[in-house]
Design an enzyme around this catalytic site. Sequence first.
Site, short mmCIF file in Angstrom:
data_model
loop_
_atom_site.label_atom_id
_atom_site.label_comp_id
_atom_site.label_asym_id
_atom_site.label_seq_id
_atom_site.Cartn_x
_atom_site.Cartn_y
_atom_site.Cartn_z
N ASP A 1 0.82 -1.22 0.00
CA ASP A 1 0.00 0.00 0.00
C ASP A 1 0.85 1.27 0.00
OD1 ASP A 1 -2.11 -1.68 0.13
OD2 ASP A 1 -2.95 -0.89 2.01
N ASP A 2 0.21 2.35 -0.49
CA ASP A 2 0.65 3.75 -0.31
C ASP A 2 1.75 4.20 -1.26
OD1 ASP A 2 -1.13 3.69 1.77
OD2 ASP A 2 0.40 3.52 3.33
N HIS B 1 -5.74 3.05 -4.69
CA HIS B 1 -5.76 3.30 -3.24
C HIS B 1 -6.20 4.74 -2.98
CE1 HIS B 1 -5.02 1.88 0.71
NE2 HIS B 1 -3.95 2.62 0.98
N HIS C 1 -5.49 9.40 -0.33
CA HIS C 1 -5.55 8.56 0.88
C HIS C 1 -6.46 9.12 1.98
CE1 HIS C 1 -4.01 5.87 4.07
NE2 HIS C 1 -3.58 5.11 3.06
N HIS D 1 3.59 -2.65 3.13
CA HIS D 1 3.67 -1.27 2.64
C HIS D 1 5.02 -1.05 1.96
CE1 HIS D 1 0.65 -1.12 5.86
NE2 HIS D 1 0.12 -0.08 5.21
#
Length: 729
Positions: free
Chosen positions: A99-100, A150, A154, A251
């Site tokens: 993620d991210d 995503h 965020h 991540h």
Amino acid sequence: MTSPAPRGRRNARKQRRRRRFPMRYLLPSLLLVALLAMLMLRGYVHSEILADHRVRPPAATDRVPEKILDGGPVIDARSTTGPAGSLSIPGHRIVLTFDDGPDPVWTPKVLDELKKHHAHGVFFVTGTMASRHPELVRRMVDEGHEVGLHTFDHPDLSYRSHSRIDWELSQNQLALAGAAGIRTSLFRPPYSSFADAMDNKSWPVTRYVGSRGYLTVVNNTDSEDWKRPGVPAIIERATPRGGRGAVVLMHDSGGNRSQTVAALAEFLPRMQQRGYGFTNLTTALGAPSAHTPVTGFALWKGKAFVYAVGLSENVTGVLVAGLAVIGVLVLVRFGLMLLLSFLHARKVRRRHFSRRPEPARPVSVLVPAYNERECIANTVRSLVASDHPVEIIVIDDGSTDGTAGIVEAMRLPQVRVIRQRNAGKPAALNNGIAQARHDIVVMMDGDTVFEPATVRELVRPFADPRVGAVAGNAKVGNRDSLIGAWQHIEYVMGFNLDRRMYDIMRCMPTIPGAVGAFRREALDRIGGMSEDTLAEDTDVTMALHRDGWQVVYAEHARAWTEAPETVQQLWSQRYRWSYGTMQAIWKHRRAVVERGPSGRFGRVGLPFVALFMVVAPLLAPLIDVFLLYGLVFGPTRKTVLAWLGVLAVQGVCAAYAFRLDRERMTHLISLPLQQILYRQLMYVVLLQSWITALTGGRLRWQKLRRTGVVEAPGATPGRRRSNDRRPVA
């Protein structure tokens, strides 16, 4: 009655002027707008204005279907008629999700580990990061990984409306299209957890996102690598139990991910030895690829967006470097100004107490005048009141408003009037030099008045035979208006404090046209006043330095000049000054490589002039641009403190300059506003000057309108309106 033909010609001239008028602002304004747009785009993609890090606390779950709460980590709510369902990963299959990202530091290392062990995974990227690092998204796709959304920046979507959710998804897809030419059907909500954590606030978001055609992917195995618990702990938490399949959460951005990378290096081969395969999500589910190629307008739109983001990153980097440069220049300049001005004040005091009375040496005062009927009488009267013997020569440069007649009607015995056809200020001064009877020549403008002691103070330094010229202390006489007060601050701090510094450094760049004195021998050796530039005062000063003469500053030789009273007039004056200064620097550029006095000035004076009179004003608006940027995008507190720090330094210098000139401090109230607006004006003026120089354009001398508001010291100021006339070039 006016004839039709002249009226027609006047109307045509007015129309031409109206058509040309915006062009002087067009290119500088377009560049300024483009720079601001780049900064806004950077703030946009860095989430510095859109970011909302609120996370909704857990809510009730009674509205969430039981089969979702008890189901797998992949939720399919795409059907508009049937119920939503969930999917699980088959046994001995692991779907690594990250993620991210993408992150320029950690994502390449994660990709390297996956490639090394022939593993694949799913990268849930944010639009802000994907648009800034498109090459990493392309690498993910090229190496066989899947990419999911995503959101763009965020946020917790449970706080967002449907229109905002659509915007988050579409902007994220736009970044993917520009980076890798694809769309994706995979989505992971920010701050998501296991399927059984779905509640009454997050479930409606999942249903809505599903209705837009997305599979929602949560996880059923959380490595908790974001806590940085250590490599063993990450591996332990990422390992499925009992041979079951899993969607593992990791991540590749959002902080230091060195433990994640190290854990992958051990986790991948260990699990492969146990018979696990690391696959894409759709491969594990036996479904078609989540990627769809993007073509046509959507593709070019995405590419344009990513390109603009990349350009904004590069432009911002250049602007930050420029801000660092201007910060250093401001501190260096003000530090030098304070130190050297203090030394200059001590030097002046010593010279004052040690000097002896000298015999009065008559001097010739030259007053070039073009259409100065409002001011010329005050100018001449102030010279007649001088306490030093003077010969006054008024050179009428083809005036059409009766300037010469006004002087002649005064019938003053020590005043001569010389008439000539309009040829420009340098030609008028050279004509006056040829007619002057004395070996010291004082030059002033036709809109300036001297104090009785001004000429005497200008003459004193010529007791030193090495002195070829003396710069006086030009002061703004019409300082009652706001724009006049701003120029008053500029003259006292920016010009006169500078001259004190340059006097100590022996590289005075400019003798002001309003008040200066020259040794006639020095002028003869350099060929008199040159017509090569529009800043003849800077040009002649540089020529004197190169010829070996000293140029000094006489702070008590005060002259009061009428400064421009409108922004348009101020623009015209500073445009000519800045362009003329550039011309003078270019003309005398060979001094940098020459020897002797010329080389010393070239290697000391010219760089200072270029840095502090051309480069610094051109970069100075960055201080205010980044102030606005910080106020809008943050960090607001640090930005405001930094800006106030720069203003405080300027305020200290201004206060010290006012103290040296014995001026009232009340005018400094307008210093903050003066600094902000003047920086923008000087930026546009200098930028326009650069454009004019680089494009080979020519700038004509522009006559400013005068009001005659500045009168001889001690007289009662009177204000008269100027006649509406068009100046002759």
